[in-house]
Design an enzyme around this catalytic site. Structure first.
Site: not given
Ligand code: THU
Length: 129
Positions: A44, A55, A86
């Protein structure tokens, strides 16, 4: 490496998540045709949209090492059901035609889906003409 070991690798990478804003840790791992494995975690940023999902971190690590033939991707988070990628990650999975996706959680639940199931009607290079 077996699918089960790939999921365990994703879990290990989840521990490296840099998620000080959402506090939601995600791990992923891909296995290529060469048999190599690349792991990733979510990373992040104080400027929220700059974040990269687990991913895409794993996929981009593989591609940047010259590997494009990715056989399978595993993703793991502490979700109620198996963690689903996502939308943005589905598009990245589609770009590299990753045929099998293993969605998992910390309870040990695993669901395998195909790329077609994960992202029907995908936008692809064909659409660019
Ligand atoms: N996140 C992922 O790493 N992969 C996904 O497919 C869903 C969301 C992460 C992004 C963010 O750092 C946290 O999860 C919350 O959305």
């Amino acid at each position: 490496m077996t699918d089960e070991e790939l999921i365990e690798t994703a879990k290990a990478y989840r521990k490296r998540a840099y998620a000080p804003y959402s506090h939601f840790a995600v791990g992923a791992a891909v296995r290529t045709q060469s048999g190599r494995v690349y792991g990733g975690c979510n990373i992040e940023n104080a400027s929220y949209p700059v974040a990269c999902c687990a991913e895409r971190t794993a996929i981009f690590k593989a591609v940047s090492e010259g590997e494009r033939a990715i056989e399978v991707l595993a993703v793991v988070a502490d979700t109620d059901g198996p963690c689903a990628p996502c939308g943005m990650c589905r598009q990245a999975i589609s770009e590299f035609r990753i045929p099998r996706i293993l969605m998992a959680n910390l309870k040990g639940e695993v669901r395998e889906v195909t790329l077609q199931e994960l992202l029907p009607f995908a936008f692809s290079e064909q659409d660019l003409g």
